[in-house]
Design a protein around this motif. Sequence first.
Motif, PDB file in Angstrom:
ATOM      1  N   GLU A  35       6.600  -1.117  61.189  1.00 43.07           N
ATOM      2  CA  GLU A  35       7.116   0.125  61.158  1.00 43.07           C
ATOM      3  C   GLU A  35       8.926  -0.185  61.638  1.00 43.07           C
ATOM      4  O   GLU A  35       9.216   0.462  60.694  1.00 43.07           O
ATOM      5  N   ASN A  36       9.059  -0.690  61.530  1.00 47.15           N
ATOM      6  CA  ASN A  36      10.372  -1.208  61.637  1.00 47.15           C
ATOM      7  C   ASN A  36      11.070  -1.008  60.392  1.00 47.15           C
ATOM      8  O   ASN A  36      12.150  -1.073  60.122  1.00 47.15           O
ATOM      9  N   ASN A  61      11.167   2.270  58.923  1.00 48.63           N
ATOM     10  CA  ASN A  61      12.103   3.025  59.066  1.00 48.63           C
ATOM     11  C   ASN A  61      13.396   2.634  58.729  1.00 48.63           C
ATOM     12  O   ASN A  61      14.041   3.349  58.538  1.00 48.63           O
ATOM     13  N   SER A 104       0.135   0.815  54.548  1.00 46.52           N
ATOM     14  CA  SER A 104       1.015   1.500  55.308  1.00 46.52           C
ATOM     15  C   SER A 104       1.220   2.241  54.836  1.00 46.52           C
ATOM     16  O   SER A 104       0.678   2.204  53.188  1.00 46.52           O
ATOM     17  N   THR A 127       3.226   4.325  52.258  1.00 46.63           N
ATOM     18  CA  THR A 127       4.835   4.607  52.455  1.00 46.63           C
ATOM     19  C   THR A 127       5.077   5.229  50.694  1.00 46.63           C
ATOM     20  O   THR A 127       3.813   5.291  50.212  1.00 46.63           O
TER      21      THR A 127
END
Length: 158
Positions: free
Chosen positions: A48-49, A52, A77, A79
Amino acid sequence: RDEFLKPDLNVKSVSDIDFEKLLKIGKRVFLFDFDNTIGVWKSQVIPENILNIFEYLKSNGAQVFIITNGKRRDMHSKTDVRIIWRSLKPLTFKVKKNIGNHLEDKSKVVVIGDQIFTDILFGKLLKAYTIKVEPIDTSKEFISTKFLRMIEKVFNLK
């Protein structure tokens, strides 16, 4: 020691990179290695980081790519970051063939990775700004990767 193999910046992790500063000095194309740079080896998840960070960069007008020597895998994920699988780093021709138009202004390109002989050498051959991170987890890696890490230590390359 060959200065050609020396990264422009060494940091502990991707989270320790000052992306705001890089954007301020005109960096606009970010090429991230995957295995042991943004995720553990063979992972199918982008933490997640890191997602971000990708969103922050894109919201500030940057292009973001994942350039990995790993083979294609189903990513869990979500993206829209383009991934170039089996990129053949440190060779540049496959990446140039796929995203060469984004690499024309070398002063805007940043390569981020955990290995000198693949990621950093690849970045140097592109004439990009290079950032070396510490590998996330070296316990499960190809024997060839372990060998290259040993060579890095022998030559004191960091």
